[in-house]
Design a protein around this motif. Sequence first.
Motif, mmCIF file in Angstrom:
data_model
loop_
_atom_site.group_PDB
_atom_site.id
_atom_site.type_symbol
_atom_site.label_atom_id
_atom_site.label_comp_id
_atom_site.label_asym_id
_atom_site.label_seq_id
_atom_site.Cartn_x
_atom_site.Cartn_y
_atom_site.Cartn_z
ATOM 1 N N PHE A 41 20.475 -31.000 -20.611
ATOM 2 C CA PHE A 41 21.644 -30.853 -19.874
ATOM 3 C C PHE A 41 21.369 -29.457 -19.267
ATOM 4 C CE2 PHE A 41 25.930 -29.696 -19.135
ATOM 5 C CZ PHE A 41 26.494 -31.023 -18.928
ATOM 6 N N GLN A 42 20.871 -28.330 -19.679
ATOM 7 C CA GLN A 42 21.009 -27.076 -19.342
ATOM 8 C C GLN A 42 19.890 -27.034 -18.073
ATOM 9 O OE1 GLN A 42 22.182 -24.225 -20.262
ATOM 10 N NE2 GLN A 42 23.219 -25.232 -21.783
ATOM 11 N N GLU A 43 18.767 -28.203 -17.919
ATOM 12 C CA GLU A 43 17.678 -28.325 -16.936
ATOM 13 C C GLU A 43 18.640 -29.173 -15.654
ATOM 14 O OE1 GLU A 43 14.616 -30.063 -18.705
ATOM 15 O OE2 GLU A 43 14.158 -28.335 -20.042
ATOM 16 N N LYS A 44 19.693 -29.532 -15.864
ATOM 17 C CA LYS A 44 20.587 -30.342 -15.040
ATOM 18 C C LYS A 44 20.016 -31.696 -14.868
ATOM 19 C CE LYS A 44 22.766 -26.910 -11.947
ATOM 20 N NZ LYS A 44 22.487 -25.916 -12.775
ATOM 21 N N ASP A 45 19.042 -32.151 -15.995
ATOM 22 C CA ASP A 45 18.501 -33.487 -16.098
ATOM 23 C C ASP A 45 19.704 -34.354 -16.736
ATOM 24 O OD1 ASP A 45 17.509 -36.118 -16.500
ATOM 25 O OD2 ASP A 45 15.703 -35.128 -17.419
ATOM 26 N N TYR A 46 20.750 -34.700 -16.171
ATOM 27 C CA TYR A 46 21.567 -35.655 -16.816
ATOM 28 C C TYR A 46 21.480 -36.689 -17.424
ATOM 29 C CZ TYR A 46 24.255 -31.443 -14.651
ATOM 30 O OH TYR A 46 24.510 -30.069 -14.398
ATOM 31 N N MET A 47 20.785 -37.548 -16.759
ATOM 32 C CA MET A 47 20.152 -38.859 -17.143
ATOM 33 C C MET A 47 19.530 -38.837 -18.335
ATOM 34 S SD MET A 47 20.678 -41.625 -15.991
ATOM 35 C CE MET A 47 20.544 -42.096 -14.479
ATOM 36 N N GLY A 48 18.566 -37.800 -18.444
ATOM 37 C CA GLY A 48 17.700 -37.503 -19.476
ATOM 38 C C GLY A 48 18.621 -37.154 -20.657
ATOM 39 N N ALA A 49 19.472 -36.167 -20.398
ATOM 40 C CA ALA A 49 20.277 -35.614 -21.566
ATOM 41 C C ALA A 49 21.164 -37.024 -22.117
ATOM 42 C CB ALA A 49 21.347 -34.698 -21.049
ATOM 43 N N THR A 50 21.662 -37.813 -21.246
ATOM 44 C CA THR A 50 22.403 -38.978 -21.641
ATOM 45 C C THR A 50 21.668 -39.714 -22.516
ATOM 46 O OG1 THR A 50 23.381 -38.929 -19.442
ATOM 47 C CG2 THR A 50 23.667 -40.992 -21.049
ATOM 48 N N VAL A 51 20.486 -40.040 -22.241
ATOM 49 C CA VAL A 51 19.619 -40.947 -23.043
ATOM 50 C C VAL A 51 19.323 -40.291 -24.536
ATOM 51 C CG1 VAL A 51 17.414 -42.079 -23.552
ATOM 52 C CG2 VAL A 51 18.473 -42.132 -21.251
ATOM 53 N N LEU A 52 19.040 -39.087 -24.624
ATOM 54 C CA LEU A 52 18.800 -38.247 -25.931
ATOM 55 C C LEU A 52 20.176 -38.381 -26.724
ATOM 56 C CD1 LEU A 52 16.455 -35.558 -24.305
ATOM 57 C CD2 LEU A 52 16.003 -37.358 -26.139
ATOM 58 N N TYR A 53 21.220 -38.195 -25.989
ATOM 59 C CA TYR A 53 22.519 -37.901 -26.829
ATOM 60 C C TYR A 53 22.938 -39.448 -27.431
ATOM 61 C CZ TYR A 53 23.690 -33.639 -24.763
ATOM 62 O OH TYR A 53 23.705 -32.397 -24.250
ATOM 63 N N THR A 54 22.318 -40.645 -26.611
ATOM 64 C CA THR A 54 22.450 -41.769 -27.078
ATOM 65 C C THR A 54 21.618 -42.270 -28.261
ATOM 66 O OG1 THR A 54 23.022 -42.938 -24.734
ATOM 67 C CG2 THR A 54 21.704 -44.414 -26.233
ATOM 68 N N LYS A 55 20.569 -41.554 -28.247
ATOM 69 C CA LYS A 55 19.581 -41.771 -29.387
ATOM 70 C C LYS A 55 20.234 -40.973 -30.856
ATOM 71 C CE LYS A 55 15.038 -42.106 -27.073
ATOM 72 N NZ LYS A 55 14.491 -43.125 -27.275
ATOM 73 N N GLY A 56 20.760 -39.867 -30.280
ATOM 74 C CA GLY A 56 21.746 -39.095 -31.436
ATOM 75 C C GLY A 56 22.668 -39.793 -32.162
ATOM 76 N N VAL A 57 23.631 -40.574 -31.096
ATOM 77 C CA VAL A 57 24.678 -41.467 -31.341
ATOM 78 C C VAL A 57 24.157 -42.449 -32.339
ATOM 79 C CG1 VAL A 57 26.178 -43.169 -30.572
ATOM 80 C CG2 VAL A 57 26.130 -41.049 -29.561
ATOM 81 N N SER A 58 22.923 -43.297 -32.038
ATOM 82 C CA SER A 58 22.372 -44.485 -32.688
ATOM 83 C C SER A 58 22.097 -43.942 -34.109
ATOM 84 C CB SER A 58 21.222 -44.966 -31.936
ATOM 85 O OG SER A 58 20.414 -44.264 -31.946
ATOM 86 N N HIS A 59 21.587 -42.608 -34.622
ATOM 87 C CA HIS A 59 21.128 -42.462 -35.716
ATOM 88 C C HIS A 59 22.669 -41.727 -36.568
ATOM 89 C CE1 HIS A 59 16.920 -43.091 -35.984
ATOM 90 N NE2 HIS A 59 16.731 -42.940 -34.760
#
Length: 802
Positions: free
Chosen positions: A79-97
């Motif tokens: 998110f800091q690097e402004k890669d919002y797509m990449g951030a979204t997927v990582l939060y998704t992985k966080g959600v799923s766990h």
Amino acid sequence: MDLPVDEWKSYVLQKWSLLPKSIQVTICTAETLSDIFLHSSSLLQPEDEMFLKRLSRGYLVGKDPGAPLFYREQGNKKFQEKDYMGATVLYTKGVSHSRPNTEDISLCYANRSAALFRLGQYETCLQDITRAQMHGYPERLQLKMMLRKAECLVTLGKLQEASQIISDLESHFTDRQTLAASQFQILQSTLCRLKRKVQEKENPTETFPAALTTGFEDMNLREENEQISCASSSVTLCTDPLKGRSLIATKDILPGELLVREEAFVSVLNPGEMPPRRDGLESKWDTRVTNGDLYCHRCLKHTLATVPCGGCSYAKYCSQECMQQAWDLYHSAECPLGGLLLTLGVFCHIALRATLLARCEDVGNVTRKLCGEISNRDICLPKSKNLVQTLSHDLGRESEKNGKTVEPPVSGCDVNGKYGSNYNAVLHLLPHTRNHSPEHKFLCALSVAALCRQLEAASLQTLTTSLKSSQPEAAVVPAMCQESHIWGPAMLRHMLQLQCNAQAITTIQQTGSKENIITDSRQVRLATGLFPVVSLLNHSCSPNTSVSFVSTVATVRASQPIGKGQEILHCYGPHESRMGVAERQQKLRSQYFFDCDCLACQNGKRRAAAGPRWEAFHCHRCGELMQGDDVLSCGSASCTESASRDHLVSRFQDLQQRVGKAQKLLRNGKVERAIQLLFGCQHDAESFLSAEHSLVGEIEDALAQAYAALGDWQKSAAHLQKSLRVVEVRHGPSSVEMGHELFKLAQIFFNGFAIPEALNTIQKAEKVLLVHYGRGNDEIQELQKMKSCLLDLPPVPEGPAV
Ligand SMILES: [Zn+2]
Ligand SMILES: [Zn+2]
Ligand SMILES: [Zn+2]
Ligand SMILES: [Zn+2]
């Protein structure tokens, strides 16, 4: 991926080779699938199950309590690097766990809502905000999220709701002086800005053009076939004692006509590259993007804001509703078996899901149909009284043997002679039992047997826990275990059927980084499914139809004119534009057990071994085709040039590597260096490859992208036109590949304001893509937007030169 993992495969093969000859013979000569299953499953030992369990444990499919924090921090970095797509997927992985109703899950949802907001996905952002609140988002953090919510509502034009939130926030925070002065100022100014936006929207100064109406009119079949559900009345089902079932045109069919539109009876999302976790690796959590992060586990819809199953980390859904449906239909049984299903492969998973779905089919209805009054056409009346008996009847019979059994005229039809996308039809797809090797049958049978045992164990466990917690859950499985002598062989049958009947469900994925102005697209395999109606189509290496998918729905369209009485054909994979005739024949024989005699193969054999033009080497002196096997010589009578194949192949491989390097440079934004390298490649290619060689096309395509990135539209278009010619030679002028390439060219002209050229190319691209996809397609919609935009430009041009 389709078959079990290599470790299990070689384990079973070794077990097979150590079996006494007599047992091998018993299994080899077993009359029915039930016998094969029973003999094999009696050989499954506890140590085999232990081995399989060890392999299954390598996959991270449960909820790992440490993972949410890890993924959230990784996401924050992106998110800091402004890669919002990449951030979204990582939060998704966080959600799923995360477990439901925990701070972990609410924080992951909240962070994901922020990333979605930056991506302009306001609707999904709002959904995630609601989810964060539902799972107990901490009060101390509410302010920022509510401001985001107000901002979304304003942007979406939901002004009343937005005003309500704004005034709530105002009163809430003026009441309590808990904020630091600086924070309070930020809040004040944000609220001011939002209120201004609301006012602006309430008194709009400009009117927006009405949204483009999506033409879905041809998404449905014009006239449905009375005999085959999901098919158009332009086709009919025939059987031939030699060729089996086929679809024949009942009238002249034009390119683009929709012939079949069928929802998968069963489909399983392809997990993608998911190597088992190995101990001692730097991180035990995987940060790579997989299909499971982007597509719904049930309906395969693309979504950035998935909701996870409450019990595992690998099943994620587009919505709560999808999750509930999946749970009721099959996931309650599958949930605890994630690691095992990944170990045993997609085919085994589909086999399980198909039988779970069969149990959910209206059994009463099926039974009634089977036992119902015979229509005056005396077709397909099984002797059995209910579905389970029908099953054992079908499985016991193994219709292929001896060719003596009396088959109903068209297998898979119901009593009324109607064929449809149902379990009865699935059951009648041919398993080709006699063609599979004994080892393969043993592998499948043992895998299914192991799966049945695990189902039993898991259901016992659920039963005891649900007795304790009094949760009524998973009622399907116990019943299934009692009938494992029926469902085991049924699953084995499905596994064997899948080799010939599995349909790869593909989707078009946009590739290229954000900086790339031309979006490139490529076809990726998303899932594997069974489509009983599509399965009626026979193969041709040069088919007259085109198959595409929207979520789990397959559509088959005519890709060329088909005359009345001609057979409707599609390609099982080995297409003449992708493989030479010998390779195709070999592949079709080993996977599908037949010798292809399609027109392309007949012509191909006659034309001998010159090889396709897009793979041919050319003489560097005179440009003629080089011919021969180990030593190639120039085809021109007046030229004496010759070269060894090894030499040419190694030059080709070297060139291929350099092109790959240039493409990588391009992806990393090093455009100038990429262009330099590509011109070198182009020069080399000219000296030994034809202008129609596919690698030459790739070089031109990369150059087009490079110039587009520099904003030089003219050069970009010139190179893309060369690449277009290569695609046309290889795939044909009305192929789907040509459609995608024309789409790219249209984008280039559009961006370069070359209006007549753009309009002309848009028209061509539209025409080709319509044949393959119909109106609802994304690229076609995009083309229409471009067109209406160009036509609205102030000095209206004379229109395209026709
Ligand atoms: Zn879904
Ligand atoms: Zn689950
Ligand atoms: Zn063929
Ligand atoms: Zn020559």
